[in-house]
Design an enzyme around this catalytic site. Structure first.
Site, short mmCIF file in Angstrom:
data_model
loop_
_atom_site.label_atom_id
_atom_site.label_comp_id
_atom_site.label_asym_id
_atom_site.label_seq_id
_atom_site.Cartn_x
_atom_site.Cartn_y
_atom_site.Cartn_z
N CYS A 6 0.84 -1.21 0.00
CA CYS A 6 0.00 0.00 0.00
C CYS A 6 0.87 1.25 0.00
O CYS A 6 2.03 1.22 0.38
CB CYS A 6 -0.88 0.01 1.24
SG CYS A 6 -1.88 -1.46 1.41
N ARG A 14 4.63 0.63 -6.36
CA ARG A 14 4.43 -0.32 -5.25
C ARG A 14 3.30 -1.29 -5.57
O ARG A 14 3.13 -2.29 -4.88
CB ARG A 14 4.12 0.44 -3.96
CG ARG A 14 5.23 1.35 -3.48
CD ARG A 14 4.73 2.36 -2.47
NE ARG A 14 4.41 1.77 -1.19
CZ ARG A 14 5.30 1.63 -0.20
NH1 ARG A 14 6.54 2.05 -0.38
NH2 ARG A 14 4.97 1.10 0.95
N TRP A 62 -3.00 -2.32 -1.70
CA TRP A 62 -2.62 -3.65 -2.22
C TRP A 62 -3.38 -4.62 -1.33
O TRP A 62 -3.04 -4.81 -0.15
CB TRP A 62 -1.11 -3.82 -2.10
CG TRP A 62 -0.60 -5.20 -2.37
CD1 TRP A 62 -0.39 -6.19 -1.45
CD2 TRP A 62 -0.22 -5.77 -3.62
NE1 TRP A 62 0.09 -7.32 -2.05
CE2 TRP A 62 0.20 -7.11 -3.37
CE3 TRP A 62 -0.20 -5.29 -4.91
CZ2 TRP A 62 0.64 -7.95 -4.40
CZ3 TRP A 62 0.25 -6.14 -5.92
CH2 TRP A 62 0.65 -7.44 -5.66
N ASN A 122 -1.20 1.05 6.18
CA ASN A 122 -0.40 0.07 5.46
C ASN A 122 0.13 -0.90 6.50
O ASN A 122 0.72 -0.49 7.50
CB ASN A 122 0.77 0.75 4.73
CG ASN A 122 1.62 -0.26 3.96
OD1 ASN A 122 1.18 -1.39 3.71
ND2 ASN A 122 2.83 0.13 3.60
N GLY A 123 -0.14 -2.20 6.33
CA GLY A 123 0.33 -3.21 7.27
C GLY A 123 -0.78 -4.22 7.54
O GLY A 123 -1.75 -4.30 6.80
N GLU A 171 18.00 -22.89 -6.38
CA GLU A 171 17.52 -21.50 -6.47
C GLU A 171 18.70 -20.54 -6.59
O GLU A 171 18.67 -19.60 -7.38
CB GLU A 171 16.67 -21.16 -5.25
CG GLU A 171 16.32 -19.69 -5.08
CD GLU A 171 15.56 -19.07 -6.26
OE1 GLU A 171 15.09 -19.81 -7.13
OE2 GLU A 171 15.48 -17.83 -6.31
N LYS A 192 19.29 -17.90 -9.69
CA LYS A 192 19.51 -16.46 -9.51
C LYS A 192 20.72 -16.02 -10.31
O LYS A 192 20.68 -15.03 -11.03
CB LYS A 192 19.70 -16.14 -8.02
CG LYS A 192 18.44 -16.22 -7.21
CD LYS A 192 17.51 -15.02 -7.32
CE LYS A 192 16.38 -15.10 -8.29
NZ LYS A 192 15.46 -16.18 -8.37
N GLU A 222 20.12 -16.29 -14.24
CA GLU A 222 19.10 -15.45 -14.89
C GLU A 222 19.44 -13.96 -14.88
O GLU A 222 18.92 -13.21 -15.69
CB GLU A 222 17.71 -15.70 -14.30
CG GLU A 222 17.48 -15.24 -12.89
CD GLU A 222 16.02 -15.43 -12.50
OE1 GLU A 222 15.12 -15.37 -13.34
OE2 GLU A 222 15.78 -15.65 -11.29
N HIS A 266 28.92 -38.86 -8.99
CA HIS A 266 28.30 -39.66 -10.07
C HIS A 266 28.31 -38.91 -11.39
O HIS A 266 27.41 -39.06 -12.22
CB HIS A 266 26.86 -40.02 -9.67
CG HIS A 266 26.77 -40.82 -8.41
ND1 HIS A 266 27.09 -42.16 -8.35
CD2 HIS A 266 26.47 -40.44 -7.15
CE1 HIS A 266 26.95 -42.58 -7.10
NE2 HIS A 266 26.58 -41.56 -6.35
N LYS A 311 8.50 -11.04 -16.30
CA LYS A 311 8.19 -11.20 -14.88
C LYS A 311 7.12 -12.28 -14.69
O LYS A 311 7.12 -13.00 -13.73
CB LYS A 311 7.69 -9.89 -14.27
CG LYS A 311 7.40 -9.96 -12.78
CD LYS A 311 8.62 -10.40 -11.98
CE LYS A 311 8.30 -10.66 -10.52
NZ LYS A 311 9.44 -11.34 -9.85
#
Ligand code: AGP
Length: 611
Positions: free
Chosen positions: A2, A27, A74, A100-101, A484, A488, A491, A507, A606
């Site tokens: 928010c 945001r 949001w 906001n929260g 992961e 990162k 990409e 192996h 995205k």
């Protein structure tokens, strides 16, 4: 996340507030609203969708006034509708609030206030604040005292702005765990969630700290703690240019989002844990206790980073809920005629909620009779609308194409789910659940420790930015972390990087080891620590170079690796949330060194909404 903007001064408040909210649009939001003190009343205007809908309405029918608050929402609690849009008002429309929260105890507060005769009209947690302010003002007409009283009753995260119809000379603000700044002008003052909103008007800023409130008039700003003690605060001068300001001073959204992770964890946990009763509350997934007890198999289905979060989730669910878990790439699941029946639970994971393969997999699973829940970030997204129950991760909009904070939030959501399933399936006793909840809530401060000491990681990135190939090794719950970490790096820096279960190296991949391929080895404290050390020894015996991720205080590791990224200790099951942070930072700084477009890497989108 928010956005909040407030103004008090001599200019047209609504124009300044709307333009401020426009500078916070990055945001992400799904509704907006404004409240202006105008001739002894609160004039409020709200709209679904983009700000243009609100500003268009104000253009046709302007609101005149010099004190006001505005908000871009949001959605977290309640759908993104006009009724749920902020500002929210009390029953007499005397007080308007933007927030906001997450108010963690809003349900109990709402029940108490309803018992005292207050009427609620929205599904939001925020509306509680408007009625709390009214309730406190009924005891003490002073606005600041009422805000202090109201905030003492609140648990959770808040950044708030408040105006009163009878006080055009006062604008109130308060914060805890959600950022809020005060802008100091000449004959005018501002509040905002972030610097960009008010940068055109002032570069003199006061950063509110937790459990502080601000009382603004057009010529003065006073800061108090919740006990009413006056606090002196430094005035910062902002040097940023407006473009940089959108990233709150960070060079890239990705770095900003890495640094947002402690707060994101707090938001994902939100009001979902009850340590005292050793319970996790996830009503939104819509599974009964009987259905959870009856689950025979879980499929976790996703793509990319979301898939790797699912791979971590397998370890968490099998360890804590003792249920068989298969993790599938959505693009495979959708075509392999999966063995699914009414005792199968399918969990789809998606930040955007629009990934075509994941959406198709969800439809395939439902067609085959499975119950499907979604772990999703974007509210109202296609996946969120089509699952039987959505577990929102509240990571806020993720702008950087390379996912960081959303991945973190997915891991937190999977841990919450695993504890809850374990409790319901009577496999986790209350003391163990309390311990895990406490450890989970301790993660933000541990990650802040890492973020406060990133120089060593930058130095390592500087030394390894020119290599063409990397190997990432991990064991157990950190094998997915290695995957992961490798994603990162590849990409955003375009360096070839692959991940292997460390036990698998002999192996085949060991043939790759030489001085031209750094090996990132995750060697934090774990049941298999000695095993990973053996793997590291196999690497250095072949002149390989090891960059280790190790637990703070582990001096043994320096015998095998001169480059160590230390992380604080935590429960092994929670170590993926800790270990991934230096891997994100390593990838980021290597990419910056190589001049990549970190936020918009080549060839990537995205959200991959096509097959
Ligand atoms: C991760 O950094 C990438 N942006 C990508 O792998 C992403 O995780 C994948 O496309 C899935 O996206 P989703 O979470 O929005 O479904």
């Amino acid at each position: 996340m928010c956005g909040i903007v407030g103004y008090i001064g001599k200019e047209d408040a609504s124009e300044i507030i709307i333009s401020g909210l426009q500078r916070l649009e990055y945001r992400g939001y799904d509704s907006a609203g404004i409240a202006i003190v105008s001739n002894g009343v609160i004039e409020r205007r709200r709209s679904e969708g983009k700000l243009i809908n609100l500003s268009g309405s104000l253009h046709v029918d302007p609101i005149i006034g010099h004190t006001g608050i505005g908000h871009t929402r949001w959605a977290t609690h309640g759908r993104p509708t006009e009724f749920n849009a902020h500002p929210h008002v009390d029953n007499t429309s005397s007080i308007a609030v933007v927030h906001n929260g997450i108010i963690e105890n809003y349900m109990s507060l709402k029940e108490d206030l309803k018992a005292d005769g207050y009427k609620f009209v929205s599904q939001t947690d925020t509306e509680v604040l408007a009625h709390l302010m009214a309730d406190e003002m009924s005891k003490d007409g002073d606005m600041a005292a009422a805000m202090r009283g109201a905030l003492k009753r609140v648990e959770g995260a808040y950044a708030i702005g408040v105006v009163h119809k009878d006080r055009p000379d006062v604008l109130l603000a308060g914060r805890k765990d959600s950022p809020l700044i005060i802008g100091l002008g000449d004959g005018e003052n501002f509040i905002a969630s972030d610097v960009p909103a008010i940068l055109p008007y002032t570069r003199s800023i006061i950063y509110l700290d937790d459990e502080e409130i601000a009382v603004l008039t057009k010529d003065n700003v006073e800061i108090f703690n919740l006990d009413g003690d006056r606090i002196e605060k430094p005035v910062e001068h902002i040097e940023w240019n407006p473009v940089l300001a959108e990233k709150s001073g960070y060079d890239h959204f990705m770095l900003k989002e890495i640094f947002e992770q402690p707060q994101v964890i707090r938001n994902t946990i939100g009001g979902r844990t009850d340590e005292e009763n050793a319970q996790i509350y996830l009503e939104e997934i819509g599974l009964t206790d009987g259905e959870i007890k009856n689950i025979e198999t879980i499929y976790i289905v996703a793509c990319g980073t979301a898939y790797y979060s699912g791979c971590v989730g397998k370890y968490l669910l099998e360890k804590l809920a003792r249920v068989h878990v298969d993790v599938d790439l959505a693009s495979e699941f959708r075509y392999r005629e999966p063995m699914v029946n009414e005792r199968t639970l399918v969990i789809v994971i998606s930040q955007s909620g629009e990934t075509a393969d994941t959406l198709a997999a969800l439809r395939e699973a439902k067609k085959r009779g499975a119950k499907v829940i979604g772990i999703v970030n974007v509210k109202g997204s296609s996946i969120a609308r089509e699952v039987d129950g959505a577990l929102y991760i509240h990571a806020g909009p993720e702008i950087g194409v390379a996912s960081t904070k959303a991945y973190m939030a997915m891991l937190i959501a999977l841990m919450l789910l695993s504890i809850q399933f374990g409790r319901i399936r009577e496999l986790i006793e209350a003391p163990e659940a309390r311990r895990l909840i406490r450890k989970l809530k301790g993660l933000p401060s541990k990650i802040e420790e890492i973020l406060d000491n990133i120089e060593a990681i930058k130095d390592i990135a500087d030394r390894y930015s020119e290599f063409r190939d990397f190997l990432y090794l991990g064991r157990g719950v950190n094998f997915p972390t290695a995957m992961e970490g490798a994603l990162k790096l590849k990409e955003i820096s375009y360096i070839h990087a692959e991940a292997y279960a460390a036990g698998e190296m002999k192996h085949g991949p060991i043939a790759l080891i030489d001085r031209r391929m750094p090996v990132v080895a995750i060697a934090t404290r774990s049941a298999t620590y000695e095993k990973i050390i053996s793997n590291i020894q196999e690497v250095i015996a072949r002149e390989g170079m090891v960059i280790a991720v190790a637990t703070t205080g582990d001096v043994n590791i320096t015998s095998y690796s001169k480059d160590v990224m230390y992380v604080p200790d935590t429960d092994e099951l929670l170590s993926p949330m800790i270990v991934v942070v230096p891997l994100q930072l390593l990838a980021y700084y290597v990419a910056v060194n190589r001049g990549s477009d970190v936020d918009q890497p080549r060839n990537l989108a995205k959200s991959v909404t096509v097959e």
